[in-house]
Design an enzyme around this catalytic site. Structure first.
Site, mmCIF file in Angstrom:
data_model
loop_
_atom_site.group_PDB
_atom_site.id
_atom_site.type_symbol
_atom_site.label_atom_id
_atom_site.label_comp_id
_atom_site.label_asym_id
_atom_site.label_seq_id
_atom_site.Cartn_x
_atom_site.Cartn_y
_atom_site.Cartn_z
ATOM 1 N N ASP A 76 0.847 -1.183 0.000
ATOM 2 C CA ASP A 76 0.000 0.000 0.000
ATOM 3 C C ASP A 76 0.891 1.244 0.000
ATOM 4 O O ASP A 76 2.086 1.144 -0.282
ATOM 5 C CB ASP A 76 -0.925 -0.029 1.227
ATOM 6 C CG ASP A 76 -2.292 0.573 0.950
ATOM 7 O OD1 ASP A 76 -2.361 1.793 0.701
ATOM 8 O OD2 ASP A 76 -3.288 -0.164 0.979
ATOM 9 N N HIS A 110 -4.579 5.413 4.230
ATOM 10 C CA HIS A 110 -5.210 4.238 3.604
ATOM 11 C C HIS A 110 -4.546 2.938 4.039
ATOM 12 O O HIS A 110 -5.211 2.000 4.495
ATOM 13 C CB HIS A 110 -5.163 4.390 2.082
ATOM 14 C CG HIS A 110 -5.899 3.330 1.334
ATOM 15 N ND1 HIS A 110 -5.325 2.122 1.004
ATOM 16 C CD2 HIS A 110 -7.162 3.285 0.846
ATOM 17 C CE1 HIS A 110 -6.200 1.391 0.344
ATOM 18 N NE2 HIS A 110 -7.323 2.065 0.226
ATOM 19 N N SER A 275 -11.403 -2.002 -0.903
ATOM 20 C CA SER A 275 -10.143 -2.019 -0.159
ATOM 21 C C SER A 275 -10.344 -2.723 1.177
ATOM 22 O O SER A 275 -9.569 -3.604 1.570
ATOM 23 C CB SER A 275 -9.642 -0.591 0.087
ATOM 24 O OG SER A 275 -9.143 0.002 -1.074
#
Length: 418
Positions: A76, A110, A275
């Site tokens: 990520d 994120h 996600s």
């Protein structure tokens, strides 16, 4: 040839309601879905609302397995190691992004959100991961800020393929990739194949444009990747969740908590995205693998496919909306279901061509089954069986019509491609 892509739209900030300030975090209130108000039940002790933990019987599963002994690689934009939920759970990783900072820098929160959904401790009001005994090893790759566009060419550096390759060489058994894009990426596909040969399981988010263009998403479309779609609280395929022949499994992906931004001062509730679904599927695999450490990646995946929840159990092949069904690790851990089978045979090898089941008729009061992106009702849990996961309908109110909110989605990170 030079290509331009934009990062996903990110978190909608117009419809949030600010909740009470909870030390050390400020929790942002849940968004309203249809006529059902989802209010935050968060306290400094309980952390943000995580409906899917109850739905999946997490407390009962944790008596059998917490994911201890399993490491999940998070490919990520970076993972913070010092949040309350991740302290002591993040192992040294690698930054292949060639961007400023290091592997523990996360510009938008994120990657850290994904890591917490997998293995968060829940301490001090933080997120509780589905596999809180697991460890996280981060691999930082190139990422974009919301709305930002960049150019790249064949001289690409720091791409997702390099993160997957690095993760394949690590001790991690599971690789989570909550990233994707529309352009075919042979380098990432080759990296996933290499990870498979190294005995890893690779879960990839399916994408969040199911109610739009719904183009194939890569590397989720790789045959060796486990592409994960999203379902909502009513156990339906989420409208935003991309669909197609490449979908393998589904997992909860609506009304999920996560960090609002990269300064890590707020959680947001009511976020949607595949996600999160990929992260929950990765955590499910960690729970199963921890209890059955002698199994191979192929065997863990096989029992996940066999025990997945699906309305039409007699349908052959895979559905284009939820694949083989919604992950239900409780079936394996609490009921001993699933045949691990051949340790050396990849269970998705014979997936194509696929046959999708016929849509299940809608019960009275529920939204139309032929509505785009929600064409199949799937059972995360079957309320007709005592002791099963739970009745998701009771969580939101029996017969309530639930609309998936497209705004407020987790940013589906766009990776750099060749």
């Amino acid at each position: 040839m030079t290509v331009r892509l934009k990062r996903g739209s990110g978190i909608s900030r117009q419809r949030r309601k600010r909740a009470s300030v909870l030390p050390p975090l400020t929790i942002v209130g849940a968004l309203t879905l249809s006529s059902v108000a989802l209010t935050s039940a968060a306290t400094a002790d309980s952390g943000p609302e995580q409906w899917y933990l109850d739905a999946m019987q997490a407390e009962e599963m944790w008596k059998v397995s917490t994911g201890e002994g399993i490491t999940v690689a998070v490919v990520d934009g970076g993972v913070r190691e010092d949040t309350a939920a991740l302290k002591g759970r993040v192992l040294p990783g690698k930054d292949v992004s060639e961007q400023p900072g290091g592997v523990n820098d996360d510009p938008d929160g994120h990657g850290t959100s994904m890591a917490e959904l997998i293995a968060g401790s829940g301490k001090n009001g933080g997120i509780k991961g589905l596999a809180p005994g697991a460890k996280i090893v981060p691999f930082r790759v190139q990422s974009l800020a919301p709305g930002e566009a960049i150019d790249w060419s064949e001289e690409e550096k720091g791409g997702t393929d390099k993160g997957i390759l690095a993760a394949a060489e690590s001790p991690a058994q599971i690789i989570n990739v909550s990233m994707g894009g529309e352009i075919y990426d042979p380098a990432s596909e080759d990296a996933i194949k290499y990870a498979l040969r190294k005995g890893k399981l690779v879960f990839v988010a399916a994408g969040n444009d199911g109610d739009g263009k719904n183009a194939r998403s890569y590397p989720a479309d790789s045959d060796e990747a486990v592409a994960v779609a999203a379902v909502d609280k009513s156990a339906k395929a989420a409208k935003f969740s991309q669909h197609g022949a490449y979908i393998d499994l589904a997992a909860p992906g609506t009304d999920i908590p996560g960090w609002c931004r990269g300064n890590f001062d707020q959680y947001c509730l009511g976020l949607n995205g595949t996600s999160a679904s990929a992260a929950i599927a990765s955590a499910s695999a960690a729970l199963i693998w921890s209890e059955h450490k002698d199994w191979t990646a192929n065997q863990v995946l096989r029992v996940m496919l066999e025990t997945a929840g699906r309305a039409d159990k007699k349908a052959q092949g895979s559905s284009e909306y939820i694949g083989y069904g919604t992950v239900r690790p409780s079936r394996v851990l609490l009921k001993g279901e699933g045949d691990p089978g051949d340790p050396d045979k990849f269970p998705l090898a014979l997936k194509y061509p696929l046959e999708s089941p016929s849509p299940t008729p809608s019960p009275a009061g529920e939204s139309s089954e032929d509505e785009k992106g929600a064409a199949e009702k799937v059972n995360v849990a079957e309320s007709s069986e005592s002791g099963d996961d739970s009745n998701l309908g009771l969580i939101i109110g029996t017969g309530a019509a639930v609309a998936v909110l497209a705004g407020g989605a987790f940013a589906f990170m766009r990776m750099r491609r060749k």
